[in-house]
Design a protein around this motif. Structure first.
Motif, PDB file in Angstrom:
ATOM      1  N   TYR A  63       0.712  -1.250  -0.073  1.00 60.45           N
ATOM      2  CA  TYR A  63      -0.160  -0.088   0.103  1.00 60.45           C
ATOM      3  C   TYR A  63       0.802   1.256  -0.066  1.00 60.45           C
ATOM      4  N   ARG A  64       2.030   1.166  -0.420  1.00 58.88           N
ATOM      5  CA  ARG A  64       3.124   2.398  -0.451  1.00 58.88           C
ATOM      6  C   ARG A  64       2.327   3.440  -1.639  1.00 58.88           C
ATOM      7  N   ALA A  65       1.676   3.156  -2.302  1.00 62.10           N
ATOM      8  CA  ALA A  65       1.362   4.022  -3.467  1.00 62.10           C
ATOM      9  C   ALA A  65       0.219   4.822  -2.810  1.00 62.10           C
ATOM     10  N   ALA A  66      -0.510   4.374  -2.172  1.00 65.67           N
ATOM     11  CA  ALA A  66      -1.561   4.956  -1.197  1.00 65.67           C
ATOM     12  C   ALA A  66      -0.906   5.919   0.003  1.00 65.67           C
ATOM     13  N   GLY A  67       0.283   5.588   0.553  1.00 60.97           N
ATOM     14  CA  GLY A  67       0.692   6.418   1.454  1.00 60.97           C
ATOM     15  C   GLY A  67       0.853   5.791   2.687  1.00 60.97           C
ATOM     16  N   LEU A  68       0.574   4.541   2.602  1.00 53.97           N
ATOM     17  CA  LEU A  68       0.604   3.491   3.719  1.00 53.97           C
ATOM     18  C   LEU A  68       2.161   2.930   3.854  1.00 53.97           C
ATOM     19  N   PRO A  69       2.982   3.162   4.686  1.00 58.57           N
ATOM     20  CA  PRO A  69       4.240   2.391   4.778  1.00 58.57           C
ATOM     21  C   PRO A  69       4.113   0.804   5.117  1.00 58.57           C
ATOM     22  N   PRO A  70       5.047   0.238   4.974  1.00 58.29           N
ATOM     23  CA  PRO A  70       4.513  -1.463   5.266  1.00 58.29           C
ATOM     24  C   PRO A  70       4.694  -1.687   6.855  1.00 58.29           C
ATOM     25  N   GLY A  71       5.096  -1.048   7.522  1.00 58.84           N
ATOM     26  CA  GLY A  71       5.034  -1.229   8.829  1.00 58.84           C
ATOM     27  C   GLY A  71       5.763  -2.490   9.471  1.00 58.84           C
ATOM     28  N   PRO A  95      17.316  10.267  21.257  1.00 63.33           N
ATOM     29  CA  PRO A  95      16.290   9.960  21.941  1.00 63.33           C
ATOM     30  C   PRO A  95      14.922  10.099  21.206  1.00 63.33           C
ATOM     31  N   THR A  96      15.136  10.986  20.369  1.00 61.20           N
ATOM     32  CA  THR A  96      13.657  11.474  19.795  1.00 61.20           C
ATOM     33  C   THR A  96      13.274  10.469  18.508  1.00 61.20           C
ATOM     34  N   SER A  97      13.951   9.329  18.297  1.00 54.83           N
ATOM     35  CA  SER A  97      13.868   8.477  17.456  1.00 54.83           C
ATOM     36  C   SER A  97      12.640   7.847  17.729  1.00 54.83           C
ATOM     37  N   ASP A  98      11.974   7.172  16.632  1.00 51.38           N
ATOM     38  CA  ASP A  98      10.609   6.374  16.937  1.00 51.38           C
ATOM     39  C   ASP A  98      10.605   5.374  15.762  1.00 51.38           C
ATOM     40  N   ARG A  99       9.280   4.795  15.536  1.00 52.45           N
ATOM     41  CA  ARG A  99       9.297   3.709  14.488  1.00 52.45           C
ATOM     42  C   ARG A  99       9.201   4.583  12.954  1.00 52.45           C
ATOM     43  N   MET A 100       8.782   5.741  13.041  1.00 48.39           N
ATOM     44  CA  MET A 100       9.221   6.398  11.879  1.00 48.39           C
ATOM     45  C   MET A 100      10.422   6.514  11.264  1.00 48.39           C
ATOM     46  N   GLY A 101      11.224   6.826  12.335  1.00 48.00           N
ATOM     47  CA  GLY A 101      12.643   7.046  11.752  1.00 48.00           C
ATOM     48  C   GLY A 101      13.770   7.095  12.940  1.00 48.00           C
ATOM     49  N   SER A 102      15.096   6.677  12.708  1.00 44.09           N
ATOM     50  CA  SER A 102      16.139   7.012  13.608  1.00 44.09           C
ATOM     51  C   SER A 102      16.718   8.261  13.208  1.00 44.09           C
ATOM     52  N   ARG A 103      16.682   9.246  14.252  1.00 46.51           N
ATOM     53  CA  ARG A 103      17.714  10.457  13.692  1.00 46.51           C
ATOM     54  C   ARG A 103      19.117  10.247  14.433  1.00 46.51           C
ATOM     55  N   LEU A 104      20.017  10.482  13.583  1.00 43.78           N
ATOM     56  CA  LEU A 104      21.324  10.555  14.128  1.00 43.78           C
ATOM     57  C   LEU A 104      21.813  11.781  14.239  1.00 43.78           C
ATOM     58  N   LYS A 105      22.808  11.677  15.201  1.00 47.47           N
ATOM     59  CA  LYS A 105      23.617  12.867  15.541  1.00 47.47           C
ATOM     60  C   LYS A 105      25.028  12.948  15.499  1.00 47.47           C
ATOM     61  N   GLY A 106      25.732  13.658  14.777  1.00 42.20           N
ATOM     62  CA  GLY A 106      27.305  13.531  14.415  1.00 42.20           C
ATOM     63  C   GLY A 106      27.585  14.373  13.266  1.00 42.20           C
ATOM     64  N   ALA A 107      28.755  14.141  12.484  1.00 38.09           N
ATOM     65  CA  ALA A 107      29.321  14.769  11.363  1.00 38.09           C
ATOM     66  C   ALA A 107      28.267  15.345  10.619  1.00 38.09           C
ATOM     67  N   VAL A 148      17.313   8.008   9.503  1.00 38.23           N
ATOM     68  CA  VAL A 148      17.042   6.887   8.745  1.00 38.23           C
ATOM     69  C   VAL A 148      15.653   6.326   8.696  1.00 38.23           C
ATOM     70  N   ILE A 149      14.998   6.029   7.711  1.00 44.65           N
ATOM     71  CA  ILE A 149      13.769   5.789   7.751  1.00 44.65           C
ATOM     72  C   ILE A 149      13.494   4.248   8.309  1.00 44.65           C
ATOM     73  N   LEU A 150      12.616   3.924   9.148  1.00 41.88           N
ATOM     74  CA  LEU A 150      12.202   2.883   9.675  1.00 41.88           C
ATOM     75  C   LEU A 150      10.653   2.338   9.126  1.00 41.88           C
ATOM     76  N   PRO A 151      10.367   1.341   9.629  1.00 40.07           N
ATOM     77  CA  PRO A 151       9.123   0.687   8.751  1.00 40.07           C
ATOM     78  C   PRO A 151       8.023   1.488   8.944  1.00 40.07           C
ATOM     79  N   ASP A 152       7.725   2.213   9.671  1.00 46.25           N
ATOM     80  CA  ASP A 152       6.541   3.269   9.849  1.00 46.25           C
ATOM     81  C   ASP A 152       6.946   4.413   9.084  1.00 46.25           C
ATOM     82  N   GLY A 153       8.178   4.798   8.726  1.00 53.37           N
ATOM     83  CA  GLY A 153       8.429   6.059   8.026  1.00 53.37           C
ATOM     84  C   GLY A 153       7.722   6.381   6.857  1.00 53.37           C
TER      85      GLY A 153
END
Lengths: 216, 307
Positions: B19-27, B200-212, B242-247
């Motif tokens: 259902y990605r074409a409908a905007g629903l990620p695979p989860g 720590p603000t990362s969730d199932r939609m995405g992992s936010r990375l801090k660094g260079a 980084v996009i995770l399954p609900d991203g």
């Protein structure tokens, strides 16, 4: 008008991006929509095709395909007939709207129009569905009448009413649920944009045409 | 089962692709193999719904006899007064209090119960999609007081514990994305140079990375196009997401690369505040590694299922 062949490149090891152009163009978009349908028809559930403004993303199972195998299956389909003839336009969906959105007056002020003129210019065009994304059922529609073009709100709302009809930039869209939103709210529709009990669940699909109709 | 205590915990299975074409990620489970392993321990089909524990202890009261099993980032399971390490199938009786404690060395733990978590199917899956409240337990996180139905059919529980799968300290493998032209060569070097830290603000939609910060050659916003799980987006501030399954299924940020599918689970298990080191590989190498890992995982699960 001749079109360049699209460019295929891996998007990691489980997807391929097929790039048609680097900007938004209706002729290109019609072509990629037609290609998307042809790929889906040829490869079925072995792939998942996601059209956007100027590219297709094709998802596949890396256990079943290598990039080279899938690319070799795709190239003949993408180079197939279609050429310069514009594909038939998609179905027209009319969406009734109650134009009482929180930002209607602000949009009128910002554009130098009256609220009535804003509504007239929003209900005038037949919009194209360019892609779905952000949340399930959210369709990016365009192009908006240039007189209504405004940057998105400086501060997004943490929550917009479900069914809100909104504009930003040269696009318009409908929020399928009470999500955060940074677009200007012109009104609301009661038509469900996404219903898991329906098949297909999304009301709108890429290539459809949409016209908004003001409710009395 | 009656939920007594939950932090961040949702019902997940292997998701709803298509259902990605409908905007629903695979989860589905962020660490798919761990979900499949937990299910196998209790005699479920690998695709059964289980509980994904992302934060905090999870405690419940069993309403019927059955087996519970855990995999992924789970430190211990207490049944009444007895405490066991994660990874074994454990018998529970009606009225037993079970407390599952996460392992801070990882990020997602999986609790499976024999019969599977029986919430309604939505678009063919029991996974929870939180952004619009779809699926799972009323589309939301589990909370104290929730009564979850459990299925009645399950095969025999595994007769032995899963082998301990230590968290390997090895780099996460990345493949190129199609937007190489948006980044100077230095960006590709920086991404694999020093480790990044998981916000720590990362969730199932995405992992936010801090660094260079990753430099960009052009304006960050492109016409939106399809994204993928594992895709590394680079917004204006140069801090990768980084996009995770609900991203999101589409996006306008350029993508510098994509985590190789073989490492999606391993990457997802990077703990909040933990570090991750990347390395580049080719798509062909990624496919070889994916097939090898899939074969190894299948063999392990088959061995657990045998009498």
């Amino acid at each position: 008008m001749t079109t360049r062949p699209p460019r295929l490149a891996p998007l990691g090891d489980a997807a391929i991006t097929v790039t048609y152009a680097d900007r938004i163009d209706d002729v290109v978009h019609a072509r990629l929509g037609a290609d998307a349908r042809r790929v889906a028809a040829a490869l079925g559930s072995a792939v998942e095709v996601v059209p956007a403004y100027s590219a297709l993303t094709i998802h596949y199972d890396p256990a079943h395909w290598s990039f080279a195998e899938l690319r070799d299956r795709l190239l003949p389909i993408l180079a197939g007939p279609g050429g310069t003839a514009a594909p038939a336009p998609g179905p027209l969906i009319e969406v009734p709207v109650r134009y009482d959105g929180e930002d209607l007056d602000a949009v009128a002020r910002a554009t130098g129009l009256t609220s009535v003129e804003v509504i007239t210019r929003h209900t005038g065009p037949e919009y194209r569905v360019y892609l779905l994304g952000f949340v399930p059922g959210f369709a990016y529609l365009g192009p908006l009448d240039p007189a209504l073009v405004l940057p998105r709100r400086a501060t997004p709302r943490p929550r917009v009413p479900s069914g809100s009809v909104a504009i930003a930039g040269s696009q318009t869209g409908i929020y399928p649920a009470a999500t955060p939103g940074g677009w200007h709210l012109l009104g609301r529709t009661a038509v469900p944009l996404f219903d898991p009990a329906r098949d297909p669940p999304a009301l709108l699909a890429v290539g459809d045409r949409v016209r908004f109709v003001a409710e009395r | 089962m009656l939920v007594v205590r939950a932090g961040v915990a949702t019902v997940q299975d292997l998701g709803r692709p298509g259902y990605r074409a409908a905007g629903l990620p695979p989860g589905g489970a962020a660490d798919r193999f761990a979900l499949r392993l937990a299910n196998t321990l209790v005699g479920n089909a690998e695709t059964a719904a289980a509980i994904e524990i992302a934060l905090g202890d999870f405690e419940f009261e069993a309403a019927a006899a059955g087996t519970v099993g855990t995999a992924g980032a789970i430190a211990s399971v207490a049944v009444g007064d007895l405490t066991f390490p994660g990874g074994a199938g454990l018998s529970v009786r009606p009225g037993d209090r079970v407390r599952v404690r996460p392992d801070p060395a990882g990020r997602f733990g999986y609790l499976a119960v024999s019969g599977g978590i029986d919430v309604p199917l939505v678009l063919g899956s029991r996974s929870t999609y939180l952004p619009t409240g779809l699926g799972g337990q009323a589309g939301r996180r589990l909370q104290a007081g929730d009564r979850l139905r459990v299925g009645t059919s399950a095969g025999p529980a595994a007769r032995r514990a899963a082998p301990a799968i230590p968290r390997e300290d090895r780099p996460i493998r990345l493949c190129a994305g199609p937007q190489a032209g948006n980044f100077p060569f230095e960006a590709f070097q920086r991404l694999v140079g020093e480790p990044y830290r998981l916000s720590p603000t990362s969730d199932r939609m995405g992992s936010r990375l801090k660094g260079a910060a990753l430099p960009l050659l052009r304006a960050a916003s492109l016409p939106s196009e399809g994204t993928a799980v594992g895709a590394i987006q680079v917004p204006d501030d140069g801090q990768p997401i980084v996009i995770l399954p609900d991203g999101p299924t589409v996006g306008g940020y350029p993508k510098i690369g994509v985590v190789a599918s073989v490492d999606w689970g391993h990457f997802a298990q990077t703990p909040l505040g933990g570090t991750v080191q990347f390395e580049w590989i080719s798509v062909a190498e990624a496919h070889r590694a994916a097939r090898q890992a899939a074969a190894g995982q299948a063999a392990l699960l088959t061995a657990l299922r045998s009498p």
